[in-house]
Design a protein around this motif. Structure first.
Motif, PDB file in Angstrom:
ATOM      1  N   CYS A 250     -33.417  20.617  30.218  1.00  0.00           N
ATOM      2  CA  CYS A 250     -32.103  20.393  29.679  1.00  0.00           C
ATOM      3  C   CYS A 250     -32.259  20.493  27.932  1.00  0.00           C
ATOM      4  N   TYR A 251     -33.454  20.728  27.485  1.00  0.00           N
ATOM      5  CA  TYR A 251     -33.783  20.640  26.148  1.00  0.00           C
ATOM      6  C   TYR A 251     -33.024  21.601  25.397  1.00  0.00           C
ATOM      7  N   PRO A 252     -32.423  22.780  25.885  1.00  0.00           N
ATOM      8  CA  PRO A 252     -31.798  23.783  25.000  1.00  0.00           C
ATOM      9  C   PRO A 252     -30.333  23.205  24.883  1.00  0.00           C
ATOM     10  N   TYR A 253     -29.669  22.592  25.851  1.00  0.00           N
ATOM     11  CA  TYR A 253     -28.452  21.922  25.723  1.00  0.00           C
ATOM     12  C   TYR A 253     -28.513  20.559  24.926  1.00  0.00           C
ATOM     13  N   LEU A 254     -29.793  19.902  25.058  1.00  0.00           N
ATOM     14  CA  LEU A 254     -29.967  18.722  24.094  1.00  0.00           C
ATOM     15  C   LEU A 254     -30.117  19.083  22.676  1.00  0.00           C
ATOM     16  N   ARG A 255     -30.780  20.189  22.468  1.00  0.00           N
ATOM     17  CA  ARG A 255     -30.863  20.461  21.055  1.00  0.00           C
ATOM     18  C   ARG A 255     -29.668  20.990  20.449  1.00  0.00           C
ATOM     19  N   TYR A 256     -29.009  21.633  21.155  1.00  0.00           N
ATOM     20  CA  TYR A 256     -27.696  22.194  20.565  1.00  0.00           C
ATOM     21  C   TYR A 256     -26.775  21.075  20.362  1.00  0.00           C
ATOM     22  N   THR A 257     -26.725  20.118  21.167  1.00  0.00           N
ATOM     23  CA  THR A 257     -25.944  18.821  20.782  1.00  0.00           C
ATOM     24  C   THR A 257     -26.566  18.274  19.313  1.00  0.00           C
ATOM     25  N   LEU A 258     -27.772  17.896  19.342  1.00  0.00           N
ATOM     26  CA  LEU A 258     -28.371  17.163  18.323  1.00  0.00           C
ATOM     27  C   LEU A 258     -28.036  17.992  16.971  1.00  0.00           C
ATOM     28  N   LEU A 259     -27.877  19.415  17.059  1.00  0.00           N
ATOM     29  CA  LEU A 259     -27.807  20.166  15.775  1.00  0.00           C
ATOM     30  C   LEU A 259     -26.112  20.302  15.486  1.00  0.00           C
TER      31      LEU A 259
END
Length: 402
Positions: A250-259
């Motif tokens: 899920c890191y791509p989705y997590l990264r998008y959320t954080l950014l």
């Protein structure tokens, strides 16, 4: 009066060590109803379960549990003290008289004495802790050192032999004992010493721990290759299930959320505090993989598990106010599996009213309206982890066994 034993579990996955504990309970309490309170699709270390709650509960019922209930999501993903308190309180409400757990030590009495003493001297202990706290460091390590120092200082504790070094199960069991004492519960505590070898293993066989099993599976080893660490049915179920690391996948989705969130927006999420939102956001700017990201944000104070719990809250968008709200509501105890003996006990239990808990055999629209966070978390698990059309919520009924 019906004898009732309880155990707090994750079974992530269910292995032959868990089977051994259930066998030991059955041997010592042959007439007892055995109730397991199990974390659902999310577990205490801030990870998702490697197999769904329904599959894990099924294994528990097959190998000795009479009733398997789900510990609500908002209690299952707490730090250890909150996790322990939620589990102990729920088991007490279910009529459990004896709380059973595994421990690396055979004689658990010194740890229970310490837990009782702490509960009876709360103001004194809290005052001493506040005086002692210095610069931010490793909270868990500092707290354990505080306990060791108390045992050296207080006359009533000086004779106790307390050692948590490399004894994670004993430490968790101590937290159960502390929660039990704080709640003034009458539940008895019973420790079973965890062993590496069990009578159902072939000579020379050795049991892998849950973390060792998960590590092997994430290295793409088939579960069937792990010898006798797993019951055959569990190995087969694992080999039929996709098992990418959850937060890694899920890191791509997590990264998008954080950014794309502002720092104040991130700080509203549960367990995202002390400015960690800025650290997470900065790491997301430069780290292309989850492991690189994790390596950059983990430190002595913010451990891997603490970070992972915070990240789960970001992924599920669980705000602080929402989490606190659900912790204070009437709590759902969803039945995941039952034997005939368990169902008989449950019939009598349902006749008793309890202001804090609702026992549920299925989830429908009324339950979704009352506990939407539980449904949201399971639907995320279904879609992003299991990648399945089969619901984790609606239309599901407990696994029943005679």
């Amino acid at each position: 009066m019906q004898e009732v034993c309880g155990i707090i579990v994750e079974w992530n996955p269910f292995h032959n060590g868990h089977r051994a504990i259930l066998q030991a309970i059955r041997s010592h309490h042959p007439q007892a109803v055995v109730i397991a309170l199990m974390s659902g699709n999310y577990v205490q270390r801030g990870e998702v379960a490697i197999l769904s709650k329904w599959e894990r509960a099924k294994m528990g019922v097959k190998y000795g549990a009479d009733l398997v209930f789900e510990l609500p999501f908002w209690q299952a993903v707490q730090p250890a003290d909150g996790f322990s308190r939620g589990g102990v309180e729920a088991l007490a409400a279910l009529g459990v008289q004896t709380l059973v757990f595994g421990s690396e030590v055979a004689d658990f009495k010194p740890y229970q004495v310490l837990a009782d003493w702490l509960a009876n001297h709360q103001k004194q202990v809290e005052g001493a802790w506040q005086e002692r706290k210095g610069p931010r460091g490793d909270f868990a390590r500092d707290r354990l050192q505080f306990l060791y120092d108390l045992c050296q200082k207080e006359e009533e504790l000086k004779e106790l032999t307390i050692d948590f070094q490399n004894r994670s199960n004993t430490l968790l069991a101590f937290r159960y004992a502390k929660a039990n004492a704080d709640l003034h519960s009458s539940m008895r505590l019973e420790a079973f010493k965890r062993e590496k070898h069990y009578d159902f293993l072939s000579e020379g066989g050795e049991l892998l721990s849950s973390s060792q099993i998960r590590h092997s599976l994430f290295q793409h080893l088939p579960a069937s290759s792990l010898g006798e660490s797993l019951p055959r049915e569990m190995a087969e179920a694992l080999d039929q299930t996709p098992r990418l690391g959850f937060l890694a996948s899920c890191y791509p989705y997590l990264r998008y959320t954080l950014l794309t969130h502002t720092r104040p927006q991130l700080a509203r999420y549960y367990q995202v505090y002390e400015g960690i939102e800025g650290v997470l956001q900065e790491a997301a700017k430069t780290c292309d993989t989850y492991e690189d990201f994790l390596e950059k944000v983990v430190n002595k104070r913010w451990t891997r598990y603490r970070i992972q719990r915070a990240l789960v809250m970001v992924l599920l968008q669980v705000e602080e106010e929402e989490m606190v709200c659900f912790q204070n509501l009437r709590q759902p105890l969803v039945l995941l599996g039952a034997t005939k003996r368990g169902r008989s006990y449950l019939k009598d239990l349902k006749k008793q009213s309890h202001s804090r808990y609702s026992i549920l055999s299925r989830i429908g629209q009324a339950e979704e309206k009352q506990w939407p966070l539980a449904v949201r978390a399971d639907q995320f698990y279904q879609q992003f982890v299991m990648k399945s059309d089969q619901s984790q919520v609606f239309g599901r009924t407990p696994y029943l066994r005679d």
